[in-house]
Design an enzyme around this catalytic site. Structure first.
Site, PDB file in Angstrom:
ATOM      1  CB  CYS A  91       2.684  -1.958   1.878  1.00  0.00           C
ATOM      2  SG  CYS A  91       2.713  -3.454   1.089  1.00  0.00           S
ATOM      3  CG  HIS A 182      -0.546  -3.185   5.050  1.00  0.00           C
ATOM      4  ND1 HIS A 182      -1.022  -2.120   4.079  1.00  0.00           N
ATOM      5  CD2 HIS A 182       0.132  -4.043   4.350  1.00  0.00           C
ATOM      6  CE1 HIS A 182      -0.782  -2.475   3.012  1.00  0.00           C
ATOM      7  NE2 HIS A 182      -0.083  -3.738   2.844  1.00  0.00           N
ATOM      8  CD  GLU A 184      -2.486   0.596   5.886  1.00  0.00           C
ATOM      9  OE1 GLU A 184      -2.545   0.226   4.393  1.00  0.00           O
ATOM     10  OE2 GLU A 184      -1.419   0.541   6.671  1.00  0.00           O
TER      11      GLU A 184
END
Length: 247
Positions: A91, A182, A184
């Site tokens: 990002c 994202h 994660e």
């Protein structure tokens, strides 16, 4: 031989490496997290590390008044590209990579928040990290961005796109990747983001709790898809380690 070391740049409280960090640690990598927002200094070079992971944050890549360490993070990314060091920018991390390498980032006309389907481009099928994502059902990922790459850096290889954002992932050299989404995060990770971004989300016609619930409903799929992605990146770091062997 010591474990491969990954320098992790965290820009803001609540935006840590989450499941990507968990998978890398389980893979035997040593994560060295630097939090400049809390006063940590970033190293001048990535020479003591085998990989570089630059995370997201609510600021944009040009917001050095708000986050004065962004230029230092950009310098690290630029050096990583020059060394072809295994790198992953997430990002804001991708946006910093874009700017550091001569591309441009703009405010998105249609910000993406929540789950989004991604479309692999032809080069992704030949990419060491992204090739598995080109098989079967198109991948989906969590989005949370108001900025986007408008012009790719020279030499960048586009890998993923989406309906609202042309540049979802790209590669520089053979070992440096940026992703706008994202990989994660899961539902618990974004719950706090929804609380802090209530106003902007409402302006987009989104209900924060509904966004979190939608992600939670796909959690098993997201965990498997992006957990494997993180493991592949960790394996690349291990295979290409260039930092000196430490006792």
């Amino acid at each position: 031989m010591s474990a491969p070391r990954v320098l992790v740049v965290e820009h803001e409280n609540g935006t840590g490496p989450a499941q990507v960090g968990e998978r890398l640690t389980a893979r035997g990598l040593d994560l060295v997290i630097r939090r400049p927002w809390a006063g940590d200094l970033l190293p001048l070079t990535p020479d003591d590390y085998d990989g570089l992971l630059v995370l997201g944050g609510s600021m944009g890549p040009y917001d050095e008044e708000q986050a004065p360490w962004l230029s230092a993070a950009g310098d690290l990314l630029r050096q990583a590209v020059a060394r072809d060091m295994p790198t992953l920018g997430i990002c804001l991390g991708m946006e910093l990579l874009t700017v550091a390498c001569g591309g441009t980032v703009r405010h998105s006309e249609r910000p993406e928040v929540g789950l989004c389907e991604l479309t692999p481009l032809l080069p992704a099928s030949r990419d060491e990290l992204f090739a598995p994502l080109t098989k079967g059902t198109p991948p989906c990922a969590v989005q949370w961005h108001w900025e986007e790459t408008a012009v790719l850096p020279e030499g960048a290889v586009p890998l993923l796109t989406s309906a609202r954002c042309a540049h979802q992932a790209y590669r520089m050299g053979t070992s440096v990747w940026g992703v706008q989404f994202h990989p994660e995060v899961l539902a618990d990770d974004i719950a706090g983001w929804g609380t802090s971004d209530v106003g902007p989300l409402r302006a987009l016609g989104l209900d924060p709790s509904s966004v979190v619930a939608h992600v939670a409903a796909e959690e098993e799929r997201l965990r498997a898809l992006w957990g494997s992605f993180a493991e592949r990146w960790g394996d690349i770091v291990t295979a290409r380690r260039t930092a000196p062997v430490r006792p």
